[in-house]
Design a protein around this motif. Structure first.
Motif, PDB file in Angstrom:
ATOM      1  N   GLY A   1      -6.223   2.622   3.358  1.00 18.71           N
ATOM      2  CA  GLY A   1      -5.045   1.816   3.676  1.00 18.71           C
ATOM      3  C   GLY A   1      -5.225   1.068   4.974  1.00 18.71           C
TER       4      GLY A   1
ATOM      5  N   PHE B   1       0.829  -1.210   0.000  1.00 17.80           N
ATOM      6  CA  PHE B   1       0.000   0.000   0.000  1.00 17.80           C
ATOM      7  C   PHE B   1       0.859   1.254   0.000  1.00 17.80           C
ATOM      8  CE2 PHE B   1      -3.375   2.915   0.974  1.00 17.80           C
ATOM      9  CZ  PHE B   1      -4.480   2.329   0.370  1.00 17.80           C
TER      10      PHE B   1
ATOM     11  N   ALA C   1       0.197   5.125   3.532  1.00 11.39           N
ATOM     12  CA  ALA C   1      -0.873   4.213   3.953  1.00 11.39           C
ATOM     13  C   ALA C   1      -1.322   4.480   5.378  1.00 11.39           C
ATOM     14  CB  ALA C   1      -0.399   2.758   3.828  1.00 11.39           C
TER      15      ALA C   1
END
Length: 248
Positions: free
Chosen positions: A55, A42, A49
């Motif tokens: 995220g 991510f 994130a």
């Protein structure tokens, strides 16, 4: 309630025990690889994130799914602990000997370390994210948060997997354990990081060489897991006495 047992070396080095250690190593490796890998992935496709709500959700779901699988594949061999705090809580409740628990810890920590170095290799040397406290969250608050969420995790382990009265509920233990971890990450992730697992925090610390604040993710989970390991067996796993004559 079963008492705490030290254990014997011959039992801890039996073929069954060695298979259990290997199962804990593999299960923890797979869990940490997926969990830490989700954070790396991510971070690669977004700017940050840790500050992105999507995220947080993605990482929580990944950890929940990965733990569900890790527990399920290890359940029939080692019990599927995948976490030193779970092992500690079960040892305090007499479900595993202390000596065998130490070897479980070694297997779990090695699995996490290997997973993180594998991630470092396959991602071309991308940074391995470590657990850390959010801005404005102090060490005490972080420890308490980890105590609470790890208590919830180990309590769930007892209720769905370790309690002999669980009956058919035991079949959903892995998914219940995965769900509570995912839920706790959603709740605690923006504050303490939502570790609940010393191995999950230790592997990234070793691979990154950054141990700042790592003690929080030992103290909090071990205290929380230990409390669950003491409270659940005493309150809910006591054997009923045989009624005496005159009992009504």
């Amino acid at each position: 309630m079963a008492g705490i047992a030290i254990g014997r070396f011959d039992d801890s080095f039996s073929l069954g025990s060695i298979k259990a250690y290997l199962a804990e190593f593999i299960s923890t490796l797979l869990f940490v690889f997926a969990g830490v890998g989700s954070a790396i992935a991510f971070n690669k496709v977004t700017s940050d994130a840790a500050l992105d709500p999507s995220g947080l959700v993605a990482i929580a779901i990944c950890h929940g799914f990965a733990l569900f699988v890790a527990v399920a594949i290890g359940a029939n061999i080692s019990g599927g602990h995948v976490n030193p705090a779970v092992t500690f809580g079960l040892a305090l409740g007499g479900q595993i000997t202390l000596l065998t628990g130490v070897f479980y810890w070694v297997a779990q920590l090695l699995g996490s370390i290997v997973a993180c170095y594998l991630l470092k290799f396959v991602t071309g040397g991308l940074a391995i994210p470590i657990h850390s406290l959010a801005a404005g969250v102090g060490a005490v608050e972080g420890v308490v948060m980890e105590i609470v969420i790890t208590f919830a995790l180990v309590y769930t382990v007892y209720a769905t997997a370790a309690d002999p009265k669980k009956g058919s509920l035991g079949t959903i233990a892995p998914i219940a354990i995965g769900f509570i971890v995912g839920a706790n990450i959603l709740a605690a992730g923006p504050f303490s990081g939502g570790s609940m697992n010393p191995a999950r925090s230790f592997g990234p610390a070793v691979a990154s060489g950054d141990f700042s604040g790592n003690w929080i993710y030992w103290v909090g989970p071990l205290v929380g897991g230990g409390l669950a390991g003491i409270i659940y067996p005493i309150v809910f796993m006591q054997r009923d006495h045989v009624p005496l004559s005159g009992d009504f």
